[in-house]
Scaffold this motif. Structure first.
Motif, short mmCIF file in Angstrom:
data_model
loop_
_atom_site.label_atom_id
_atom_site.label_comp_id
_atom_site.label_asym_id
_atom_site.label_seq_id
_atom_site.Cartn_x
_atom_site.Cartn_y
_atom_site.Cartn_z
N PHE A 324 -2.52 56.72 -3.00
CA PHE A 324 -1.69 56.20 -2.43
C PHE A 324 -1.13 54.64 -1.67
CE2 PHE A 324 -1.28 57.03 2.58
CZ PHE A 324 0.67 57.54 2.87
N SER A 325 -1.24 54.08 -2.35
CA SER A 325 -0.35 53.01 -1.37
C SER A 325 0.49 52.11 -1.23
CB SER A 325 -0.39 51.85 -3.61
OG SER A 325 1.20 53.18 -3.59
N PRO A 326 0.06 51.29 -0.42
CA PRO A 326 1.44 50.55 0.14
C PRO A 326 2.95 51.85 -0.24
CG PRO A 326 -0.44 49.38 0.93
CD PRO A 326 -0.72 50.26 -0.42
N VAL A 327 3.01 51.36 -1.29
CA VAL A 327 4.24 51.06 -2.07
C VAL A 327 4.73 52.29 -1.77
CG1 VAL A 327 5.56 51.32 -4.25
CG2 VAL A 327 4.11 49.21 -3.98
N MET A 328 3.88 53.77 -2.29
CA MET A 328 3.85 54.67 -2.30
C MET A 328 4.18 55.55 -0.85
SD MET A 328 1.74 58.15 -2.99
CE MET A 328 2.04 58.10 -4.77
N PHE A 329 3.57 54.79 0.21
CA PHE A 329 3.70 54.85 1.78
C PHE A 329 4.38 54.50 2.23
CE2 PHE A 329 4.18 53.77 5.78
CZ PHE A 329 3.14 54.39 6.98
N ALA A 330 5.24 53.36 1.90
CA ALA A 330 6.97 52.69 1.98
C ALA A 330 8.10 53.99 1.32
CB ALA A 330 7.35 51.73 1.34
N LEU A 331 8.00 54.45 0.01
CA LEU A 331 8.47 55.13 -1.41
C LEU A 331 9.02 56.67 -0.16
CD1 LEU A 331 7.90 54.48 -4.72
CD2 LEU A 331 9.95 53.57 -2.86
N ILE A 332 7.91 57.34 0.09
CA ILE A 332 7.20 58.44 0.89
C ILE A 332 8.25 59.18 1.75
CG2 ILE A 332 6.22 60.42 0.98
CD1 ILE A 332 4.47 59.94 -1.03
N LEU A 333 8.22 57.36 3.00
CA LEU A 333 8.34 57.49 4.06
C LEU A 333 10.05 57.43 4.34
CD1 LEU A 333 8.55 57.19 7.40
CD2 LEU A 333 7.90 54.70 6.70
N ALA A 334 10.58 56.07 3.50
CA ALA A 334 12.55 56.06 3.15
C ALA A 334 12.39 57.66 2.72
CB ALA A 334 12.55 55.19 1.83
N GLY A 335 12.18 58.75 1.42
CA GLY A 335 12.60 59.93 1.00
C GLY A 335 12.49 60.81 2.56
N MET A 336 11.46 60.93 3.21
CA MET A 336 11.42 61.80 4.74
C MET A 336 12.64 61.29 5.51
SD MET A 336 7.50 61.19 4.69
CE MET A 336 6.56 63.41 6.11
N ILE A 337 12.98 60.24 5.55
CA ILE A 337 14.17 59.17 6.50
C ILE A 337 15.54 60.40 6.35
CG2 ILE A 337 14.77 57.57 7.73
CD1 ILE A 337 12.81 56.16 7.58
#
Length: 425
Positions: A324-337
């Motif tokens: 659960f890296s910062p990159v994964m955080f950003a990608l998952i957040l974008a998908g949720m939005i």
């Protein structure tokens, strides 16, 4: 039970909603089984079902249908879930929602003062709806918007100032439902560690939305006539939660809120007869929160189904090669939005994402911040989730206007959240 459903359910609905809170507190302190608040919540849900809008019934129906189908499939594969994990997942969050609903009784409107204009009025409105909304939730938008539109129509600029800043409270307010969601779906999350980053995001939202509103209106913006005393309740409650958690660290933030919100209401509400007003609240106000009850109960059942399917196919959903890296955080957040833009409520995306990420043993506070960010950005920029639908139905702001107004805002907030998570969490 059949007699109750036919003859007494209309008058008892509010009491079943209230019982969800009271019985949950009993179970939280080990005086009662969690079975009792679960029964109260599901009975209240059945009683309020007829009041739901057709769109809400469809969404809840799909969530429950998919959840039950997934649970049945997993059971066929030999993976059985306990009844608590199926029916009681979101009971703590519903209890919190009932508790914070009481805070609406402490709010007073001001119909006598004229509407202020200019940059100062925009900033006051942005900060005011965020701080007040942090405590009394969706009622704050209604109070502000009804007063600001008067006999006219709410402008699109007024809409995005109210919507973005109200939703931004999800980043930092312990009384926002988003916090209850994050605490449940990110076990071990330390809310205190997201408070400062959340306040920073809330402040940035207020500043940027105010600057944009001033640029678009050249200062000709009619804001809300905020009063200092209207902000005392939110500040009092926020300090009470922090102090209470310091004194009783073993009591969770969620349970503290369930205790403090009704208590503060009894202390701060102003009415000729508190008893009469509380009875009207239970009979009239509480039965109107059926959509929230249905959605959260359905989302809990849906989440359990997803978890059961993941357990049935561990090799398919194996993310052991990832972190659960910062990159994964950003990608998952974008998908949720992006999912919110097509009408998927944040609670649903959180229910999907959580069981997939928990096996990675993520930093629970970072995971909680992901959920808070998804809620804050989605609610502030989507025209098809709860806040957006409310603005469309009550104030005739088209959904596409809401999305268009806040597309750049959503991208910018996504980027800032990703940076803050990477640096601080």
């Amino acid at each position: 039970m059949l007699f109750l459903l036919k003859h007494g359910i209309n008058t008892l609905t509010g009491w079943f909603v209230l019982a969800t809170l009271v019985l949950y507190l009993g179970s939280a302190f080990d005086y009662l089984s969690v079975l009792w608040p679960t029964l109260a919540a599901w009975i209240a849900n059945m009683a309020m079902w007829r009041t739901l809008a057709p769109s809400a019934k469809r969404q809840v129906g799909w969530l429950m249908g998919i959840g039950l189908a997934a649970l049945s499939f997993a059971a066929f594969k030999g993976n059985w879930m306990t009844w608590e994990k199926i029916f009681a997942v979101n009971i703590p969050m519903l209890a919190m929602f009932v508790a914070v609903s009481f805070l609406d009784l402490t709010n007073a409107t001001d119909q006598d003062r004229s509407l202020p204009k200019g940059l100062h009025a925009i900033l006051n409105t942005a900060v005011g709806v965020q701080v007040l909304g942090a405590v009394i939730n969706l009622s704050a938008i209604m109070v502000f918007a009804d007063r600001m539109k008067g006999a006219k129509k709410l402008t699109s600029t007024q809409q995005f100032v109210l919507t973005r800043n109200f939703s931004a409270a999800a980043w930092w307010s312990p009384f926002f439902v988003a916090t209850g969601v994050a605490l449940i779906y990110a076990p071990g999350m330390e809310w205190q560690k997201t408070l400062i980053p959340g306040l920073v995001m809330g402040l940035i939202t207020a500043i940027l939305s105010s600057a944009e509103a001033y640029q678009k209106t050249k200062g000709d913006f009619e804001g809300y006539p905020i009063r200092r005393e209207s902000l005392l309740t939110p500040l009092f409650l926020a300090v009470s939660v922090i102090v209470g958690h310091f004194i009783w660290p073993d009591i969770s933030i969620l349970v503290l809120i369930c205790l403090l919100a009704p208590g503060a209401t009894l202390l701060l509400m102003k009415a000729p007869s508190r008893k009469d007003r509380l009875q009207r609240f239970v009979h009239d106000k509480l039965p109107r929160i059926g959509s929230q009850f249905s959605l959260f109960l359905a989302a809990g059942l849906f989440s359990s189904g997803i978890s059961a399917v993941i357990m049935s196919y561990p090799e398919l959903f194996n993310l052991d090669n990832f972190t659960f890296s910062p990159v994964m955080f950003a990608l998952i957040l974008a998908g949720m939005i992006l999912m919110s833009l097509i009408g998927v409520h944040p609670i649903v995306t959180i229910a999907i994402v959580s069981p997939m990420l928990l096996p990675l043993s993520p930093n629970p506070t970072s995971l909680g911040f992901l959920f808070l960010s998804a809620w804050a950005i989605s609610a502030g920029s989507s025209g098809l989730t709860g806040v957006g639908v409310f603005m469309t139905s009550r104030y005739q702001i088209p959904a596409k206007t809401i999305v268009k107004n806040s597309a750049f805002h959503a991208v910018l907030m996504w980027l800032l959240c990703s940076i803050i998570n990477s640096v601080f969490l």
